[in-house]
Every structure is written in structure tokens, then in C-alpha cells.
Design a protein around this motif. Sequence first.
Motif, PDB file in Angstrom:
ATOM      1  N   ALA A   1      41.984  31.489  29.373  1.00 52.18           N
ATOM      2  CA  ALA A   1      42.104  31.589  30.508  1.00 52.18           C
ATOM      3  C   ALA A   1      42.084  32.883  31.008  1.00 52.18           C
ATOM      4  O   ALA A   1      42.968  33.636  30.625  1.00 52.18           O
ATOM      5  CB  ALA A   1      42.787  30.787  31.306  1.00 52.18           C
ATOM      6  N   ASP A   2      40.974  33.867  31.835  1.00 53.59           N
ATOM      7  CA  ASP A   2      40.893  35.086  31.599  1.00 53.59           C
ATOM      8  C   ASP A   2      41.507  35.776  32.710  1.00 53.59           C
ATOM      9  O   ASP A   2      42.839  36.479  31.992  1.00 53.59           O
ATOM     10  CB  ASP A   2      39.288  35.200  32.718  1.00 53.59           C
ATOM     11  N   ARG A   3      42.603  35.205  33.652  1.00 55.27           N
ATOM     12  CA  ARG A   3      43.638  35.783  34.989  1.00 55.27           C
ATOM     13  C   ARG A   3      44.901  35.564  34.091  1.00 55.27           C
ATOM     14  O   ARG A   3      45.802  36.483  34.097  1.00 55.27           O
ATOM     15  CB  ARG A   3      43.488  34.233  35.972  1.00 55.27           C
ATOM     16  N   VAL A   4      45.409  34.371  33.281  1.00 58.94           N
ATOM     17  CA  VAL A   4      46.776  34.716  32.154  1.00 58.94           C
ATOM     18  C   VAL A   4      46.786  35.466  31.331  1.00 58.94           C
ATOM     19  O   VAL A   4      46.783  36.267  30.962  1.00 58.94           O
ATOM     20  CB  VAL A   4      46.517  33.063  32.339  1.00 58.94           C
ATOM     21  N   ASN A   5      44.903  35.937  30.473  1.00 56.73           N
ATOM     22  CA  ASN A   5      44.943  36.939  29.604  1.00 56.73           C
ATOM     23  C   ASN A   5      45.277  38.033  30.307  1.00 56.73           C
ATOM     24  O   ASN A   5      45.995  38.968  28.952  1.00 56.73           O
ATOM     25  CB  ASN A   5      43.616  35.939  28.957  1.00 56.73           C
ATOM     26  N   GLY A   6      44.166  37.996  31.548  1.00 61.33           N
ATOM     27  CA  GLY A   6      44.318  39.474  31.530  1.00 61.33           C
ATOM     28  C   GLY A   6      45.738  39.803  32.106  1.00 61.33           C
ATOM     29  O   GLY A   6      46.676  41.580  31.752  1.00 61.33           O
ATOM     30  N   ALA A   7      46.890  39.418  32.460  1.00 61.12           N
ATOM     31  CA  ALA A   7      48.123  39.581  33.409  1.00 61.12           C
ATOM     32  C   ALA A   7      49.154  39.686  31.999  1.00 61.12           C
ATOM     33  O   ALA A   7      49.720  39.973  31.790  1.00 61.12           O
ATOM     34  CB  ALA A   7      49.218  38.451  34.030  1.00 61.12           C
ATOM     35  N   VAL A   8      48.768  38.877  31.133  1.00 60.17           N
ATOM     36  CA  VAL A   8      50.012  38.783  29.348  1.00 60.17           C
ATOM     37  C   VAL A   8      49.543  39.995  29.097  1.00 60.17           C
ATOM     38  O   VAL A   8      50.180  40.505  28.235  1.00 60.17           O
ATOM     39  CB  VAL A   8      49.416  37.196  29.302  1.00 60.17           C
ATOM     40  N   ALA A   9      48.243  40.684  28.590  1.00 59.77           N
ATOM     41  CA  ALA A   9      48.027  41.996  27.922  1.00 59.77           C
ATOM     42  C   ALA A   9      49.010  42.807  28.759  1.00 59.77           C
ATOM     43  O   ALA A   9      49.257  43.452  27.308  1.00 59.77           O
ATOM     44  CB  ALA A   9      46.005  42.447  28.507  1.00 59.77           C
ATOM     45  N   ASP A  10      49.053  42.885  29.524  1.00 64.35           N
ATOM     46  CA  ASP A  10      50.423  43.558  29.986  1.00 64.35           C
ATOM     47  C   ASP A  10      51.293  43.316  29.188  1.00 64.35           C
ATOM     48  O   ASP A  10      51.767  44.984  28.523  1.00 64.35           O
ATOM     49  CB  ASP A  10      50.284  44.280  31.319  1.00 64.35           C
ATOM     50  N   LEU A  11      51.625  42.347  29.477  1.00 63.22           N
ATOM     51  CA  LEU A  11      53.360  42.006  28.916  1.00 63.22           C
ATOM     52  C   LEU A  11      52.907  42.456  27.311  1.00 63.22           C
ATOM     53  O   LEU A  11      54.373  42.780  26.463  1.00 63.22           O
ATOM     54  CB  LEU A  11      53.690  40.720  29.357  1.00 63.22           C
TER      55      LEU A  11
ATOM     56  N   LYS B   1      39.439  29.220  23.297  1.00 61.14           N
ATOM     57  CA  LYS B   1      38.230  30.114  22.405  1.00 61.14           C
ATOM     58  C   LYS B   1      37.256  31.160  23.886  1.00 61.14           C
ATOM     59  O   LYS B   1      36.169  32.115  22.437  1.00 61.14           O
ATOM     60  CB  LYS B   1      37.523  28.813  22.486  1.00 61.14           C
ATOM     61  N   TYR B   2      37.390  31.445  24.825  1.00 60.07           N
ATOM     62  CA  TYR B   2      36.427  32.396  25.059  1.00 60.07           C
ATOM     63  C   TYR B   2      37.622  33.326  25.450  1.00 60.07           C
ATOM     64  O   TYR B   2      37.003  34.395  26.914  1.00 60.07           O
ATOM     65  CB  TYR B   2      35.500  32.179  26.506  1.00 60.07           C
ATOM     66  N   GLY B   3      38.302  33.838  24.528  1.00 57.65           N
ATOM     67  CA  GLY B   3      38.977  35.118  25.364  1.00 57.65           C
ATOM     68  C   GLY B   3      39.240  36.054  23.287  1.00 57.65           C
ATOM     69  O   GLY B   3      40.380  37.329  23.664  1.00 57.65           O
ATOM     70  N   GLY B   4      38.048  35.804  23.784  1.00 58.33           N
ATOM     71  CA  GLY B   4      38.167  37.168  22.320  1.00 58.33           C
ATOM     72  C   GLY B   4      38.007  38.064  22.604  1.00 58.33           C
ATOM     73  O   GLY B   4      38.307  39.083  21.509  1.00 58.33           O
ATOM     74  N   TRP B   5      37.834  39.040  23.803  1.00 56.87           N
ATOM     75  CA  TRP B   5      38.177  40.365  24.146  1.00 56.87           C
ATOM     76  C   TRP B   5      39.262  40.206  24.029  1.00 56.87           C
ATOM     77  O   TRP B   5      39.502  41.586  24.090  1.00 56.87           O
ATOM     78  CB  TRP B   5      38.004  40.444  26.018  1.00 56.87           C
ATOM     79  N   PHE B   6      40.083  39.625  24.342  1.00 58.22           N
ATOM     80  CA  PHE B   6      41.992  39.852  24.386  1.00 58.22           C
ATOM     81  C   PHE B   6      42.091  41.266  23.581  1.00 58.22           C
ATOM     82  O   PHE B   6      43.048  42.265  23.863  1.00 58.22           O
ATOM     83  CB  PHE B   6      43.006  38.991  24.491  1.00 58.22           C
TER      84      PHE B   6
ATOM     85  N   LYS C   1      41.424  44.114  24.217  1.00 55.97           N
ATOM     86  CA  LYS C   1      41.851  44.790  25.879  1.00 55.97           C
ATOM     87  C   LYS C   1      43.489  45.261  25.523  1.00 55.97           C
ATOM     88  O   LYS C   1      44.041  46.060  25.929  1.00 55.97           O
ATOM     89  CB  LYS C   1      42.140  43.068  26.731  1.00 55.97           C
ATOM     90  N   VAL C   2      44.334  44.941  24.783  1.00 49.90           N
ATOM     91  CA  VAL C   2      45.300  45.300  24.266  1.00 49.90           C
ATOM     92  C   VAL C   2      45.993  46.595  23.511  1.00 49.90           C
ATOM     93  O   VAL C   2      46.319  46.975  23.863  1.00 49.90           O
ATOM     94  CB  VAL C   2      46.179  44.145  23.203  1.00 49.90           C
ATOM     95  N   GLU C   3      44.952  47.024  23.305  1.00 46.86           N
ATOM     96  CA  GLU C   3      44.603  47.946  21.683  1.00 46.86           C
ATOM     97  C   GLU C   3      44.229  49.342  23.146  1.00 46.86           C
ATOM     98  O   GLU C   3      44.331  50.291  22.513  1.00 46.86           O
ATOM     99  CB  GLU C   3      44.002  47.769  20.746  1.00 46.86           C
ATOM    100  N   GLU C   4      43.213  48.398  23.753  1.00 44.69           N
ATOM    101  CA  GLU C   4      42.806  50.112  25.021  1.00 44.69           C
ATOM    102  C   GLU C   4      44.028  50.317  25.226  1.00 44.69           C
ATOM    103  O   GLU C   4      43.927  51.559  26.072  1.00 44.69           O
ATOM    104  CB  GLU C   4      41.848  49.451  26.406  1.00 44.69           C
ATOM    105  N   LYS C   5      45.247  49.867  25.914  1.00 48.04           N
ATOM    106  CA  LYS C   5      46.508  49.951  25.944  1.00 48.04           C
ATOM    107  C   LYS C   5      47.284  50.528  25.544  1.00 48.04           C
ATOM    108  O   LYS C   5      48.501  51.072  25.814  1.00 48.04           O
ATOM    109  CB  LYS C   5      46.801  48.999  26.799  1.00 48.04           C
ATOM    110  N   GLY C   6      46.953  51.707  24.197  1.00 47.87           N
ATOM    111  CA  GLY C   6      47.608  52.370  23.302  1.00 47.87           C
ATOM    112  C   GLY C   6      48.180  51.332  22.150  1.00 47.87           C
ATOM    113  O   GLY C   6      49.085  51.672  21.377  1.00 47.87           O
TER     114      GLY C   6
END
Length: 373
Positions: free
Chosen positions: A201-211, A229-234, A237-242
Motif C-alpha cells: 500500500a503506497d500510502r502506508v509504505n510512504g508514512a512507515v518509511a519516515d518511522l 508486491k508493488y512496494g519495491g521502491w521502499f 526510499k528509506v536509504e534516501e532518508k540517510g
Amino acid sequence: MKVLLAGGGTAGHINPALAIAGYIRDKRPDTEFLFIGNRGGMEQRLVPQAGFEIRSISISGFRRGFGPKDTLENIKTVNRTLKSSADAKKIIREFQPDICIGTGGYVSGPVVRTAAKMGIPCLIHEQNAYPGITNKLLRKRVEKVMLAVEAAKKYFPDAEVVVTGNPVRGEILTADKKESRKKLGLDQRPVVLSFGGSLGADRVNGAVADLVARSGIDGRYQHIHAYGKYGGWFPGKVEEKGVNLREAPNLDIRPYIDNMPECMAAADLVICRAGAITLSEIQAMGKPAILIPSPNVAENHQYHNAMALVNAGAADIIEESELSGELLIQKVDALLRDPEKLAKFSENSKKMAITNAAERIYAVVKKIVESKR
């Protein structure tokens, strides 16, 4: 006894079938089982992992649009439907089941319909308060419709219904927190488990990435997250945050959680959607949760699922329209700083659990099989 099971597409349809089969296998070890799943579906991985045989057919749903692509796909769906019924008939004829059980998803349609036409007694199980289209269409072809909740009865006024609850896997009921933490290599820091469903779920993944990123930097929580399955970008995204995920042992990031009983048992807090089976497992384990119901479901049923727990003092909720990484972090921090509230959530969640659903379903199966002999 030979039992044929059909269901797939998402874990919400697969796990109930596995729970039913697991319970029957425990009660009658001589039972033979066969699953029929959708070719390419996640059931192709989960069913063999649970120790059951699976055969495949190809089926898809109709698109609602009227564009050229939609029309082409709908023609393909008609062809798949015709072929899937023929394929199901061949598999059923070879296996010769005593009973067929459908747990939802497109694949259960042609299997249950074909089995019923062949004179095999059939059951279907509906996990949600608002039933899926497949089960509504099958209702007159089966011996009984087994429901998770009383509220679903109104959608089956012309069918034989029985309320059984949602079956949860035996491992969910027996998993131990201390042993699970040890097996997963976790220490005494709080453990957060999060997932947005098998597809992601993109919205869930996006918020969880910050946490997750914050925990990767300050190490305050241990975090298990499945991005789907469709969240391979996650991970990127976390690594972009350092965060270097290879150097953050407190983070366990993966596409799917195959050992959910262990991970859920180990968790102090669960962040997830509000699908019926997920909530049944949370209740069975008495896990405090922050629920993010999907708005993209029929009759907004996940919101109503979630509010049942919220109103019982068993969970917190964030609606997707309000979801952000900042708000999620605030709620997680507030709960994990408040052991009394966590304990109350846990206690109230456990009070809502129906832990003998598999036993009730087995009683229905046994009665029907014996009556047909």
C-alpha cells in the motif's frame, strides 16, 4: 476424507483456507487435501510452504471501464472463465473430493460452481461484514454459507448461513512472544511490526518509511516491515532518508512476511490495514494496533472493521486521508511511552477474539460429509 479448497489472490483469502485445512489435518490426519489457486497468485508460494498440494487455473475479474483496453481485457476474462471451468472440472474429476470449500477471490468462483454442478457438496466462507461479489454469486450453489460476523447475514437472505467467525492459523494461537523474539534475534527494545497487505500500500509504505528511517538513525525501535508486491521502491526510499539498511540490524525490511505468527508474537505494536483476517489474528494474539483502513474497498468495510476495535478500546486509527509520516510517528511514540494504554488495548483486543472458528467450521464440514455418505 478428501477436501478440496479454493481461494486466493490475497492473504485474506488464502490464510483462512490454510487455517481450515490445518485444523482438519490435526483432527483427521488421514484427510487428503488439494488446493486450487490462480496461476501466478501468491497462493502458489504460501500453500506449499504450509505443506499442502496445489493445482492451478487462470482466472481474472471484469474491468468496469468501456475503453479499448478494458474491452480487450474483458474478452480475455470471458475466455479465461470458460477455460478455468474446464480446467477445474478436470482437476476435480481426478481428485474426487468429498467436499469443496471456497474462501473467496476470483479463483473460488469457477471451482465451487463446477464442483456443485458435479454433485459435490460445497461450502463457502465469507471473512468480511460486507461480502465479496464471488461469494454473493455462489450463495445458492452451496450447502451453507459460513460467516465471520452476524452483520453479514442480511446479504444472504436466500441462503443457508451459519456464523463461525474467521479461522486463524493454529500457529497464531500458540506463538510465544519470548521465544519468537529469541528466534528472530531481537533484544529488549520495543518491536514495531508493520505491513500494508500482500500487494503493498503506497500510502502506508510512504508514512512507515519516515518511522523506519528514524529508527535506523537513532535505533530506538526494532522494526519489521513488509512493503508488499508493488512496494519495491521502499528500501530505496528509506536509504534516501540517510539509512544504510545493511548497517541497521534493528531493521528487518522485506517484501512479504512468511513467518507472521512469529513476527506478530514478537511485536509490541502492529501498524496495518483493517482486513478481516488481519484483525482476527490481532485479536487472537491481543496485540495493540494502529489501524489504517483502506478506502479502496467495497462499502468502506475496512473503516467499519477498524472502528469496531477503536470503539472497544482495542486500537487506534489513522484514516488514509490524514495519514502522514509525522502523525504516524507521533502516535507510535505516544503508545510505546504508555505501557498502561498498551496493556488495555491488548486486553480489550483479546476479549473480541473468536478463537474456535476453525473448530466450528470443522463441525459444519464433518456434518455435511457424513450426511452425504
